[in-house]
Design an enzyme around this catalytic site. Structure first.
Site, PDB file in Angstrom:
ATOM      1  CG  ASP A 199      -0.264  -0.058   2.655  1.00  0.00           C
ATOM      2  OD1 ASP A 199       1.119  -0.585   2.572  1.00  0.00           O
ATOM      3  OD2 ASP A 199      -0.957   0.136   3.495  1.00  0.00           O
ATOM      4  CD  GLU A 287       9.950  -1.624  10.725  1.00  0.00           C
ATOM      5  OE1 GLU A 287      10.075  -1.670  11.874  1.00  0.00           O
ATOM      6  OE2 GLU A 287       9.108  -1.133  10.055  1.00  0.00           O
TER       7      GLU A 287
HETATM    8  C1  UGA Z   1       3.652  -0.383   9.145  1.00  0.00           C
HETATM    9  C2  UGA Z   1       4.962  -0.881   8.515  1.00  0.00           C
HETATM   10  O1  UGA Z   1       5.235   0.004   7.204  1.00  0.00           O
HETATM   11  C3  UGA Z   1       5.191  -2.071   7.900  1.00  0.00           C
HETATM   12  O2  UGA Z   1       6.109  -2.584   7.380  1.00  0.00           O
HETATM   13  C4  UGA Z   1       4.853  -2.904   9.073  1.00  0.00           C
HETATM   14  O3  UGA Z   1       4.896  -4.220   8.991  1.00  0.00           O
HETATM   15  C5  UGA Z   1       3.653  -2.501   9.961  1.00  0.00           C
HETATM   16  O4  UGA Z   1       3.585  -1.263  10.068  1.00  0.00           O
HETATM   17  C6  UGA Z   1       3.387  -3.460  11.274  1.00  0.00           C
HETATM   18  O5  UGA Z   1       2.789  -2.930  12.155  1.00  0.00           O
HETATM   19  O6  UGA Z   1       3.860  -4.348  11.531  1.00  0.00           O
HETATM   20  P1  UGA Z   1       1.029  -0.372   8.214  1.00  0.00           P
HETATM   21  O7  UGA Z   1       0.787   0.334   6.784  1.00  0.00           O
HETATM   22  O8  UGA Z   1       0.581  -0.261   9.551  1.00  0.00           O
HETATM   23  O9  UGA Z   1       2.746  -0.387   8.073  1.00  0.00           O
HETATM   24  O10 UGA Z   1       0.851  -1.850   7.708  1.00  0.00           O
HETATM   25  P2  UGA Z   1       0.447  -2.652   6.631  1.00  0.00           P
HETATM   26  O11 UGA Z   1       0.551  -2.003   5.398  1.00  0.00           O
HETATM   27  O12 UGA Z   1      -1.230  -2.830   7.056  1.00  0.00           O
HETATM   28  O13 UGA Z   1       0.988  -4.146   6.439  1.00  0.00           O
HETATM   29  C7  UGA Z   1       2.383  -4.413   5.942  1.00  0.00           C
HETATM   30  C8  UGA Z   1       2.414  -5.267   5.083  1.00  0.00           C
HETATM   31  O14 UGA Z   1       1.929  -6.624   5.484  1.00  0.00           O
HETATM   32  C9  UGA Z   1       1.242  -5.241   3.798  1.00  0.00           C
HETATM   33  O15 UGA Z   1       2.232  -5.272   2.758  1.00  0.00           O
HETATM   34  C10 UGA Z   1       0.012  -5.992   4.101  1.00  0.00           C
HETATM   35  O16 UGA Z   1      -0.612  -6.413   2.788  1.00  0.00           O
HETATM   36  C11 UGA Z   1       0.577  -6.951   4.780  1.00  0.00           C
HETATM   37  N1  UGA Z   1      -0.364  -7.744   6.037  1.00  0.00           N
HETATM   38  C12 UGA Z   1      -1.139  -6.838   6.634  1.00  0.00           C
HETATM   39  C13 UGA Z   1      -0.618  -9.057   5.900  1.00  0.00           C
HETATM   40  O17 UGA Z   1       0.078  -9.652   4.994  1.00  0.00           O
HETATM   41  N2  UGA Z   1      -1.418  -9.342   6.609  1.00  0.00           N
HETATM   42  C14 UGA Z   1      -2.269  -8.704   7.525  1.00  0.00           C
HETATM   43  O18 UGA Z   1      -2.864  -9.151   8.302  1.00  0.00           O
HETATM   44  C15 UGA Z   1      -1.755  -7.387   7.489  1.00  0.00           C
HETATM   45 MN    MN Z   2       0.970  -0.130   4.834  1.00  0.00          MN
END
Ligand code: UGA
Ligand code: MN
Length: 338
Positions: A199, A287
């Site tokens: 995203d 990270e």
């Molecule tokens: C922030 C950081 O930018 C992420 O790299 C980090 O993993 C995340 O926090 C975290 O809390 O661990 P954020 O925008 O809050 O990012 O997180 P998402 O974009 O919702 O998720 C990170 C990635 O994991 C995305 O590529 C998403 O598609 C994936 N994801 C999310 C999953 O594979 N499973 C889930 O249940 C949720």
């Molecule tokens: Mn994100």
């Protein structure tokens, strides 16, 4: 220079036109030879001049040579050697394919890239499988690997829970790392790993910066850590040294860097044993924990993106669509747009 050559070509073309008129009037063999000579000279002059200026050379380049050169204004004939392994965790939701489509539209423009898409699921879903199939045409110069592994249930967000309660994408990134380890011999040994969430918004210039990575590169990330830009700060005199971070959120993080803000060389990764992300530890430390297993101090970070002054990646987050009318209608075709 360009205008002088254009003027010269213009003059040759005018002369040529004049000679055609003369020939049509005189119908002589000398005239025919003269026209043939002028046409040949004109074509050669034209081709030589085209070869000297960027866009024409670019058109003749292999597609592999595109973006890095256009973005950084380097020589058009400098080949791109190193493969970037882009790891993207992804999960089932309404905007999933929209997010993946937007990301793919960026990645198809990047030469020498291998996209590792890891689904948060215990099987390959039809939506993502179809999406990857559709990419095949556009990805003529690239390759993609489709993997899956599901987040353990105890780490899955319950409805209404804030998104930061559990780390996301850990098991999926680890699955990709496992794939890289298992396929080590087939990989570009000089490659680079970049963790690109589905995203975020990525400037194409970022991939040229990633390709410079020797050990571990870092750069600013916009809208991360509650700031407009969370970024490393470089030394005033030694611009290749990171001496601070302008982070505010969880300042105690050893490496206050968002997932989108670093890339590591495969050489560095393989020089350590089985380094993986860990869900244990304080929130926001994934990270830092990972980077801390690869290097010993900030001294080893390589600041990129104009000495960490330029933003080339934005931690954007996709708004969930408003589907209240669909729900009111109890629309059964809603899953089709997922
Ligand atoms: C922030 C950081 O930018 C992420 O790299 C980090 O993993 C995340 O926090 C975290 O809390 O661990 P954020 O925008 O809050 O990012 O997180 P998402 O974009 O919702 O998720 C990170 C990635 O994991 C995305 O590529 C998403 O598609 C994936 N994801 C999310 C999953 O594979 N499973 C889930 O249940 C949720
Ligand atoms: Mn994100």
């Amino acid at each position: 220079m360009i205008s002088t050559i254009a003027l010269a070509i213009d003059r040759i073309l005018r002369n040529c036109a004049k000679n055609v008129n003369v020939l049509l009037k005189n119908q002589t063999l000398d005239g025919c030879l003269l026209i043939a000579l002028i046409t040949t000279v004109t074509i050669i002059t034209f081709q030589t001049s085209m070869g000297m200026f960027g866009p024409y050379e670019y058109v003749r380049c292999k597609p592999d040579l595109r973006i890095d050169h256009l973005c950084l204004g380097r020589s058009f004939i400098e080949p791109v050697e190193r493969t970037i392994y882009v790891v993207t965790p992804t999960y089932d939701r309404y905007v999933q394919i929209a997010d993946l489509t937007r990301l793919s539209n960026t990645l198809i423009l990047v030469p020498k890239l291998h996209w590792i898409i890891v689904e948060d699921s215990n099987h390959k879903t039809t939506n993502v499988e179809k999406f990857i199939l559709r990419l095949e045409g556009e990805f003529a110069f690239h390759s993609a690997t489709h993997l899956y592994t599901s987040t353990p249930p105890q780490y899955k967000l319950k409805p209404g829970q804030p998104t930061w309660v559990y780390p996301k994408g850990i098991w999926q990134r680890n699955r990709a790392l496992e794939w890289l380890i298992n396929n080590r011999d087939e990989l570009d040994q000089d490659g680079i790993i970049y963790f690109a969430d589905d995203d975020n918004t990525y400037d194409l210039k970022l991939f040229a910066e990633i390709r410079e990575t020797r050990m571990i590169s870092v750069w600013p990330v916009a809208f991360a850590g509650g700031l407009l830009v969370e970024k490393p700060i470089v030394d005033r005199t030694n611009r290749s040294k990171v001496v601070a971070f302008n982070s505010e959120w969880r300042k105690d993080r050893p490496y206050p860097i968002d997932m989108a803000g670093f890339a590591i060389s495969l050489k560095l990764y393989f020089s350590k044993h089985n380094v993986k992300f860990s869900a244990k530890g304080p929130i926001g430390f994934i990270e830092s924990n990972f980077i801390g297993k690869l290097i010993n101090s900030w001294d080893e970070l390589e600041p990129r993106s104009n000495e960490c002054r330029d933003v080339l990646v934005w931690h954007t987050q996709t708004k969930q669509p408003n589907l209240h009318e669909e729900k009111r209608l109890n629309n059964t075709s809603m899953t089709e747009v997922k």
